[in-house]
Write a protein that holds these residues in place. Structure first.
Motif, mmCIF file in Angstrom:
data_model
loop_
_atom_site.group_PDB
_atom_site.id
_atom_site.type_symbol
_atom_site.label_atom_id
_atom_site.label_comp_id
_atom_site.label_asym_id
_atom_site.label_seq_id
_atom_site.Cartn_x
_atom_site.Cartn_y
_atom_site.Cartn_z
ATOM 1 N N GLY A 195 -26.929 2.542 50.361
ATOM 2 C CA GLY A 195 -27.200 2.387 48.860
ATOM 3 C C GLY A 195 -27.305 0.902 48.376
ATOM 4 O O GLY A 195 -27.474 0.878 47.160
ATOM 5 N N ASN A 236 -35.875 5.317 48.867
ATOM 6 C CA ASN A 236 -35.300 6.441 48.699
ATOM 7 C C ASN A 236 -34.173 6.671 49.885
ATOM 8 O O ASN A 236 -33.909 7.671 50.476
ATOM 9 C CB ASN A 236 -36.374 7.494 49.710
ATOM 10 C CG ASN A 236 -37.589 7.876 48.729
ATOM 11 O OD1 ASN A 236 -37.568 7.931 47.458
ATOM 12 N ND2 ASN A 236 -38.892 7.468 49.186
ATOM 13 N N GLY A 237 -33.213 5.892 49.437
ATOM 14 C CA GLY A 237 -31.827 5.653 50.256
ATOM 15 C C GLY A 237 -32.086 5.252 51.621
ATOM 16 O O GLY A 237 -30.930 5.143 52.392
#
Length: 125
Positions: free
Chosen positions: A60, A111-112
Motif C-alpha cells: 500500500g 490498484n494496490g
C-alpha cells in the motif's frame, strides 16, 4: 553473464521511500532505512525477490523508488545470507554510496500493486 563478449554483472535491488532516496542523493551515502539500521546491514533483493519484498514490506505504500546496484561493485561488504523462506538475500555491510547506484526508477502503486519498470524481470534475469 556474458553477452557477445560483454561481461555484465548481476544487479541487486533496494526499495526506498522518496525521503530515503532524496537523502541518499543529497548526502552521497546512507546507512539505509530504519529496518536496515535496526538489523545492522542494508537489505537488498534479487530481481526474482523484489516484487515479493515490495508486497510484503511496502504494501500500500506509494512514492517508492527501485534502486539498482551492481552486486560485484559492492565487493566483500556484500554477503548472501538465508532469510525469508530459506532463500538467500543480498545484505550490504557498509554504507550504500550514491556511486553504487546503476539506475533508479519510480515504483508507482496502481490498484494496490507496485508497477515495476517494463522488462524489469527479463532484463535482470
Amino acid at each position: 553473464m556474458d553477452h557477445a563478449g560483454i561481461t555484465t554483472s548481476m544487479l541487486i535491488y533496494k526499495i526506498f521511500r522518496t525521503d530515503e532516496w532524496t537523502a541518499l542523493r543529497q548526502n552521497g551515502e546512507t546507512a539505509g532505512a530504519p529496518v536496515d539500521l535496526a538489523d545492522g546491514y542494508i537489505h537488498f533483493s534479487t530481481a526474482a525477490q523484489a516484487a515479493e519484498t515490495a508486497a510484503k514490506h511496502f504494501a500500500g505504500a506509494d512514492g517508492l523508488f527501485l534502486i539498482a546496484v551492481d552486486a560485484d561493485a559492492a565487493g566483500d561488504a556484500l554477503k548472501w545470507e538465508v532469510s525469508r523462506g530459506g532463500a538467500e538475500f543480498p545484505h550490504l555491510y557498509r554504507k550504500m554510496k550514491l556511486q553504487d547506484v546503476v539506475w533508479a526508477q519510480p515504483l508507482p502503486l496502481e490498484n494496490g500493486v507496485h508497477q515495476f519498470p517494463p522488462g524489469f524481470e527479463e532484463a535482470s534475469a
